[in-house]
Design a protein around this motif. Sequence first.
Motif, PDB file in Angstrom:
ATOM      1  N   SER A  42     -35.383  83.831  12.380  1.00 55.66           N
ATOM      2  CA  SER A  42     -35.089  83.872  13.757  1.00 55.66           C
ATOM      3  C   SER A  42     -34.618  84.720  13.803  1.00 55.66           C
ATOM      4  N   ASN A  43     -35.254  85.565  15.306  1.00 56.18           N
ATOM      5  CA  ASN A  43     -34.981  86.782  15.263  1.00 56.18           C
ATOM      6  C   ASN A  43     -34.159  86.698  16.393  1.00 56.18           C
ATOM      7  N   SER A  44     -33.679  85.606  17.342  1.00 50.64           N
ATOM      8  CA  SER A  44     -32.642  85.312  18.253  1.00 50.64           C
ATOM      9  C   SER A  44     -31.414  86.166  18.718  1.00 50.64           C
TER      10      SER A  44
ATOM     11  N   VAL B 278     -32.590  89.941  19.479  1.00 49.67           N
ATOM     12  CA  VAL B 278     -33.061  89.694  21.612  1.00 49.67           C
ATOM     13  C   VAL B 278     -31.770  89.783  21.816  1.00 49.67           C
ATOM     14  N   ALA B 279     -30.473  89.163  21.831  1.00 46.76           N
ATOM     15  CA  ALA B 279     -29.389  89.076  22.518  1.00 46.76           C
ATOM     16  C   ALA B 279     -28.745  90.329  22.386  1.00 46.76           C
TER      17      ALA B 279
ATOM     18  N   ARG C 270     -31.211  92.861  24.458  1.00 50.77           N
ATOM     19  CA  ARG C 270     -30.415  92.292  26.441  1.00 50.77           C
ATOM     20  C   ARG C 270     -29.044  92.855  26.029  1.00 50.77           C
TER      21      ARG C 270
ATOM     22  N   GLU D 206     -21.464  85.831  21.862  1.00 51.12           N
ATOM     23  CA  GLU D 206     -23.339  85.635  22.539  1.00 51.12           C
ATOM     24  C   GLU D 206     -23.028  86.700  24.195  1.00 51.12           C
TER      25      GLU D 206
ATOM     26  N   GLU E 124     -28.973  84.185  14.584  1.00 56.89           N
ATOM     27  CA  GLU E 124     -29.492  83.585  15.239  1.00 56.89           C
ATOM     28  C   GLU E 124     -28.017  83.689  16.054  1.00 56.89           C
TER      29      GLU E 124
END
Lengths: 83, 269
Positions: A13-15, A18-19, A22, B145, B191
């Motif tokens: 997955s490539n989240s 993206v994070a 951003r 995060e 992730e």
Amino acid sequence: MALLDFFRQNKKSNSAAVARERLQILVAHDRGRNGPSYLPQLQRELLKVIRKYVEVDEDAVNVHLENEGNQEILELNIVLPER
Amino acid sequence: MARIIVVTSGKGGVGKTTTSAAFAMGLAERGHRTVVIDFDVGLRNLDLVMGCERRVVFDFVNVIQGEAKLAQALIRDKRNPNLFVLAASQTRDKEALTAEGVGKVLEELSESFDYIVCDSPAGIEKGATLAMYFADDAIVVTNPEVSSVRDSDRMIGILSSKSRRAEEGLEPIREYLLVTRYSPERVDKGEMLSLEDVQEILALNLIGVVPESQAVLNASNAGQPVILDKESTAGQAYSDMVDRYLGEDLPHRFTQVEKKGLLGRLFGG
Ligand SMILES: Nc1ncnc2c1ncn2[C@@H]1O[C@H](COP(=O)(O)OP(=O)(O)O)[C@@H](O)[C@H]1O
Ligand SMILES: [Mg+2]
């Protein structure tokens, strides 16, 4: 289940990517907004000058730079002690 | 003269209190006289993580307001005689902390301790700015995060301008990055932000990487700083962090996925 996981692992997955993107934009924006680096120094010196005349608190002077359209507004806030 | 270390973050719930407790215990274990102070007035929980909540009679605010002597409010740790806790008040509001009062308490503590660890509340309100103001060193606790990294970046800006050291033109606060709740598995899967991602944005000296670990919850359930759990990955990571703070050059552990054999991968575990 574990067997399935084994095959699924290849499909990343490539989240995180993206994070990262951003974040870079956010941080660049935040840093721009904090204003020029002389502001803290300006604030300290103003405090010194004011203290020559009035006994004020450490945090009595606040300097803030605001961008409005193509105008820059330097906002000065000085809290005098209650009498 | 004590060295004052603030454990800070922009965002809440990232692991500051866990870190303060572990770090203070680690310094004490290495023979340094250490006191850890809860600056989170109104939300006190350092005493819970330290396991001394039933021994709190007087707190930080009592001392600042002259209702108790410092010696009455300091709680000596039952496990380590080098370690003391100064608890926060549950009932007062944050305005009870004043720069003058905090400064005085820190000055008095400086006379008899080597290290003063300040467990800061999140953000930039009163307790947090005061904890930062007097610091010599700062540990910026960050989770991998978006919101946590962003808020840490803002804190770093504040640290370098709103401190006693900045005001008096002294050598600036030494800032360190501590990444907590790191999960190499999730990074591998794409992730979670990687260490490199975080470091690229927050260009600070990396003092440690604490993995996501069940041991942290177990430790806080029991009121034992996780550094005392020598078997756990989190405990070992905190132990390394203390050694690095004291000048040792250690490689970072628990940052890569542990390689499992093919059988292990097929059958889980
Ligand atoms: N490395 C970790 N692994 C798993 N859980 C953690 C870890 N670090 C902190 N936690 C958990 O996160 C929550 C917030 O931690 P805490 O230290 O109280 O944060 P803060 O003081 O920044 O608000 C707690 O429930 C704690 O048990
Ligand atoms: Mg906390």
